[in-house]
Each structure stands twice: as C-alpha cells, then as structure tokens.
Design an enzyme around this catalytic site. Sequence first.
Site, PDB file in Angstrom:
ATOM      1  N   LYS A  96       4.986   4.576  -1.168  1.00  0.00           N
ATOM      2  CA  LYS A  96       5.347   5.992  -1.250  1.00  0.00           C
ATOM      3  C   LYS A  96       6.724   6.244  -0.643  1.00  0.00           C
ATOM      4  O   LYS A  96       7.509   7.049  -1.155  1.00  0.00           O
ATOM      5  CB  LYS A  96       4.311   6.854  -0.530  1.00  0.00           C
ATOM      6  CG  LYS A  96       2.930   6.891  -1.155  1.00  0.00           C
ATOM      7  CD  LYS A  96       2.007   7.769  -0.329  1.00  0.00           C
ATOM      8  CE  LYS A  96       0.659   7.993  -0.989  1.00  0.00           C
ATOM      9  NZ  LYS A  96      -0.165   6.773  -1.040  1.00  0.00           N
ATOM     10  N   MET A 138       0.849  -1.189   0.000  1.00  0.00           N
ATOM     11  CA  MET A 138       0.000   0.000   0.000  1.00  0.00           C
ATOM     12  C   MET A 138       0.894   1.251   0.000  1.00  0.00           C
ATOM     13  O   MET A 138       1.827   1.340  -0.765  1.00  0.00           O
ATOM     14  CB  MET A 138      -0.986  -0.023   1.173  1.00  0.00           C
ATOM     15  CG  MET A 138      -1.788  -1.298   1.241  1.00  0.00           C
ATOM     16  SD  MET A 138      -2.723  -1.614  -0.266  1.00  0.00           S
ATOM     17  CE  MET A 138      -3.530  -3.138   0.172  1.00  0.00           C
ATOM     18  N   SER A 139       0.638   2.194   0.910  1.00  0.00           N
ATOM     19  CA  SER A 139       1.375   3.455   0.854  1.00  0.00           C
ATOM     20  C   SER A 139       2.786   3.388   1.418  1.00  0.00           C
ATOM     21  O   SER A 139       3.508   4.390   1.369  1.00  0.00           O
ATOM     22  CB  SER A 139       0.585   4.558   1.561  1.00  0.00           C
ATOM     23  OG  SER A 139      -0.531   4.910   0.785  1.00  0.00           O
ATOM     24  N   VAL A 140       3.202   2.236   1.924  1.00  0.00           N
ATOM     25  CA  VAL A 140       4.639   2.054   2.177  1.00  0.00           C
ATOM     26  C   VAL A 140       5.400   2.221   0.858  1.00  0.00           C
ATOM     27  O   VAL A 140       6.561   2.639   0.838  1.00  0.00           O
ATOM     28  CB  VAL A 140       4.899   0.675   2.817  1.00  0.00           C
ATOM     29  CG1 VAL A 140       6.376   0.335   2.832  1.00  0.00           C
ATOM     30  CG2 VAL A 140       4.350   0.658   4.247  1.00  0.00           C
TER      31      VAL A 140
END
Length: 426
Positions: A144, A140-142
């Site tokens: 980013k 997921m946003s890891v």
Amino acid sequence: MIAALLVSLAALHTQAPVSDPQTLGWMDGFPPPEERTIRYPDGGFFDFPQLRWTVCHFDQLMPTRRTARGLGAPAPLPVSLRQDDIDAIEFTPMGADAPMSWRQSFDANYTDGIIVLHHGRVVYERYAGCLDEGGRHAAMSVTKSMVGLLAEVLVAEGVLDDSAPVTDYVPELAESAFGNASVRQVMDMTTSLDFNEDYSDPNADIFAHGAAGSALPKPADFEGPRTYYEFLQTVEPLGEPGVDFSYKTVNTDALGWIISRASGVALPDLLSERIWSRIGMDQDAYFTVDSIGTPFTGGGMSASLRDFARLGQLMLDEGRHEGEQIIPAAAVRSLAGGGDRTAFEAAGYTALEGWSYRGMWWVTHNAHGAYMARGVHGQAIYVDPTAHMVIVRFASHPNPFNAAIDPTSLPAYQAVAEYLMAAPEP
C-alpha cells in the site's frame, strides 16, 4: 490489552525455530511428499505454519506481474556491520516489566529477514526461515505504501489532483462508496466504507474481495465480482467521507485504479519506470494479479529485503539517489509530515497513540519524526530521519495483526536508533 498480548512472549522466540519451513521440509523433494505439499487451490497455503514457506513463494502459487529493475548494475550497499553490538541491545516491550534483547526479538516476531541501514551503510542483516539475501518475500500491506508513494509523486508533479473527486478518474465507481470521495480521502483512508476486514471473521468482506481477485476458475454458479475492478464497484458507503480514518484494503485497490487512469500506465510498470529501475535494485519485484492481470495493489507485492532497504534510503534522502532527484522531495515530505491526527485517533490503535496516516504511510510524530510502511504478519519499512536510520523487516508471525507485534517491535526500533546515534563511527 497490550499486557495480555505479551503473556506468551517468553515462549515465542523458542517456537519460531520449530516452525521454520526448512525444519518442517515444506515442498522438499521432486515431488514433495503429500503431507509436505502446499497448493494454492487447497486453501491452506496461508495457514500457519505453511505461511512461513508461502511468504517467499507466491510466484510459485499464483500468476504475477513483474516490476522490472532494469538493466543497470545494482547500486552497492556499503557494509559496516555492528551485528553483535546490535544483537545485545536491550529494550522493554510495551506493557512488560522484563527487558528483551534485539536478538530475542528476532525470533519472538518470527522474523524471516531484517536489515538496518545507518547513513546508508548496512550495520545489521540477518535471515531465517524461507528467506536469504537472494530471495523475495511478500510485503503484504507495505505494498500500500508503494502505491501511496506513487500517488504522492503524481500529485507533486501535477499529474494527479488529490482534491478532485474519484469519479474524475474512474467514473465506473460513481455508484460505489468511492463515488462521493476525493482522491485525497482515498489516499489517507478517510473514505467511509461498509467493508469488514476482520481476518478472524470467516464471513468478512475481505474474503469476498479475495475471491474476486483469485485467478482460479470460478464455479459455474458463481455470481459475484470476478475481478478487483468489479469488486470495487460493489463497495457500499457507511457514512460521509472525510471524517475518520478507517483502514480498508480496498482503498488501495481504488487508488491503484486511479493512478493507472491518471498516468496511463499499469501500476507495476509505473513503479518500475519511476523508482525500481532507477535506484540500482538487485532484483525485479512482482505483484500477484487477478484473472485479467490486474495487480493486487492492496497487498500483492513481493521484493527483496535489500531492495526495500534501498527504497527506505530513497525516502530518508527525500527522493535523491546518487545526486539525482528520482522523485520529488515534496512527495516524501507530504507523507512524512503526517495526516489528520484527530481522524486517526478515532480508529483506536492503543499502541499508536499520537500517530497519523498520510499517503498510505504510518507517521509516528515522535521526537525523531519517524514514519513507516506496515503489513500483516510483521512486514515493515521504518524510516527515522533523526537517526539517519532505515529498518526493513520481513516476518511470518502466526498472528497477522500488528497489535500483537508492535509492543515488541516499536521499542526495539527506537532502541536501535538511540544506540546508533550514540555509537562512534566505525
């Protein structure tokens, strides 16, 4: 608000095993029965409890692009397990009166896998649900934070000028909200974007973003953006950039475009060249891609638990691996030092008082100098330099928002850090 989130905590750790994808039999059989089949085009692949299977199998549902680990042997992770001792550690969740054990928090957070490194050694490792030590899980946003790290590396090396306007690298964004922003403002999410990312709102812009990035054929009458690049050019401004922090996934998509233009290399390949193939990873990682192969840099990466632990250890060691400086120490120090705390405060994260955001990493500014990568449904890389500790967690919590998970997770991480600092060497 935190107290309200904790009302059902006592029940959550009993519910997690019931929704285990192995228990429910998702996708079992050749073919699986219709009522246990998960398909990307059906649209329910990310509903709960289906998501507890999906998070480990994005490569079976949609096209992906590889981040190669290279051909070298994996770097061993020494093991000195303290499994029972860590399971018994107790902490009090934020807003709660009763303590909870680390083992209880595993189920309460619908954890699929968690690993703890101390001084580079595995002291705890547990799997459940769709994941085992040979599997990969959606970050997921890891994701980013991987993109932000690459940007910090290029800035430290002088390849990317973080003070330059975005349009120096991507002139196609001149008429968008990014047209008046600097690269650093994109990296720290202090752009000002008219972009609704409320997953509970069916009309939110994040779903139009997802439609643009879908590799499925578009309807004949579809008139919207058809790729991530096209979508970014439609994002409108909300105000002046550089004032307040506001978490928007499209910032990372824009940063991925900037990085590829500055380096001349597609982002999944750059991540392989600079990091993934150089620190002894076990497995290739991969990114989901749109219809022209553009990686979803805002949240499309999947990797193994142990490989993210190796990445966390690289951060803890300020870019060094087995005596070699893999990435500049200045890049790690830049993001670990944190960003503008006043700008962050405006975002109103009640559980993250005193934190900041820098280079797409979340910085606690606590006494241990801890910082972390975070993703919806419970994904995390937590780096504690004082305790010489790295924690990586994959999860499939039914509530995507970290606000529902932080009251349990953050005190648990601190409790393990304090235990490890006080425990005698094995």
